[in-house]
Design an enzyme around this catalytic site. Structure first.
Site, PDB file in Angstrom:
ATOM      1  N   TYR A 133     -15.085   8.732   9.448  1.00 14.24           N
ATOM      2  CA  TYR A 133     -13.638   8.589   9.263  1.00 14.24           C
ATOM      3  C   TYR A 133     -12.903   9.298  10.396  1.00 14.24           C
ATOM      4  O   TYR A 133     -11.974   8.734  10.994  1.00 14.24           O
ATOM      5  CB  TYR A 133     -13.225   9.181   7.915  1.00 14.24           C
ATOM      6  CG  TYR A 133     -11.748   9.076   7.632  1.00 14.24           C
ATOM      7  CD1 TYR A 133     -11.202   7.884   7.149  1.00 14.24           C
ATOM      8  CD2 TYR A 133     -10.889  10.150   7.848  1.00 14.24           C
ATOM      9  CE1 TYR A 133      -9.848   7.773   6.902  1.00 14.24           C
ATOM     10  CE2 TYR A 133      -9.530  10.050   7.602  1.00 14.24           C
ATOM     11  CZ  TYR A 133      -9.015   8.855   7.115  1.00 14.24           C
ATOM     12  OH  TYR A 133      -7.658   8.754   6.872  1.00 14.24           O
TER      13      TYR A 133
ATOM     14  N   LYS B 212     -10.425   7.688  13.349  1.00 15.69           N
ATOM     15  CA  LYS B 212      -9.039   8.078  13.593  1.00 15.69           C
ATOM     16  C   LYS B 212      -8.835   8.575  15.024  1.00 15.69           C
ATOM     17  O   LYS B 212      -7.740   8.451  15.571  1.00 15.69           O
ATOM     18  CB  LYS B 212      -8.598   9.115  12.569  1.00 15.69           C
ATOM     19  CG  LYS B 212      -8.551   8.563  11.141  1.00 15.69           C
ATOM     20  CD  LYS B 212      -7.686   7.319  11.035  1.00 15.69           C
ATOM     21  CE  LYS B 212      -7.644   6.755   9.623  1.00 15.69           C
ATOM     22  NZ  LYS B 212      -6.798   5.545   9.513  1.00 15.69           N
TER      23      LYS B 212
END
Length: 253
Positions: free
Chosen positions: A147, A151
């Site tokens: 994750y 990002k």
């Protein structure tokens, strides 16, 4: 009337953003994989345009944009890339397929929407893209590795397009909140140490308000919450070894 197309619109930040822009007079388009929840939200918003699709499906994205923007003279004032997934846990214990899916949705899906939306954005005065970034793009976060990596990719794409698309009059920016009380966060079976230490202090409506501010301001990155704003600006000035040490402290078991 301005128009906005929201991906990941069926719940959480996407839904809150669609609701806020609708209340403030914008024409709203809704995209999500969850068809039933999407239809319910569309009804709540007075029959808003909606389309159930997977953001990794290029042909579905292109068809959705043709339909939605076709109802607005081929224009798109704002693309809000809110679709994303999160799977917390130790990197080696998460199946590779879960890591791959996170990158596909959080990065490839966003990239594909930006690429397909470009002609409509280019055709619109004051057009803008808002990408859903994260505080985890400040420094890599243990037990949120894929994750966090996704990002960082969103941050890099945002910065590159912000410079590249200036000549077309298109602004590009992202929102960078820490943890937000959404179903995506609430459904995690593993709670990262950094989440326990920092807490979950924001709700989806806070991020929607940040999106509204971003739609009317020149920022490239918009850190959200006083807590993370202080961390963000300190991180811009601190040497990398200090950022690493702080992140290590926040992620102690």
């Amino acid at each position: 009337m301005h128009n906005i197309l929201v991906t990941g619109a069926a719940s959480g930040i996407g839904a809150a953003t669609a609701q806020l822009f609708h209340r403030r007079g914008w024409a709203v388009g809704l995209v999500d994989l969850s068809g039933d929840a999407l239809a319910a939200l569309a009804d709540e918003l007075g029959g808003a345009w909606h389309r159930a699709l997977d953001v990794t499906d290029v042909e579905a994205i292109q068809a959705a944009l043709v339909d939605f923007c076709g109802q607005h003279d081929g224009q798109l004032r704002l693309l809000f890339n809110g679709a994303g997934i999160l799977h917390c846990g130790r990197f080696a214990e998460i199946p590779l397929s879960e890591h791959t899916r996170a990158i596909q949705i959080n990065v490839l899906g966003l990239l594909q929407f930006c690429h397909a939306a470009f002609p409509y954005l280019q055709n619109t005065a004051n057009a803008q893209v808002i990408n859903m970034g994260s505080a985890s793009a400040q420094y890599g976060v243990p037990t949120m590795a894929s994750y966090s990596a996704s990002k960082f990719a969103v941050r890099g794409l945002t910065e590159a397009l912000e410079l590249e698309w200036r000549e077309h009059g298109i602004r590009v920016g992202d929102l960078m909140p820490p943890f937000v009380a959404t179903p995506m966060v609430a459904n995690q079976q593993y709670v990262p140490p950094v989440m326990r230490r920092l807490g979950v202090r924001l709700n989806a409506e806070d991020i929607a308000e940040g999106a509204w501010q971003q739609a009317h301001g020149p920022a490239v990155h918009r850190p959200i919450s006083l807590q993370f704003k202080l961390m963000y600006w300190a991180g811009q000035l601190s040497p990398s070894w200090l950022n690493r040490r702080v992140m290590g402290w926040l992620n102690r078991p």
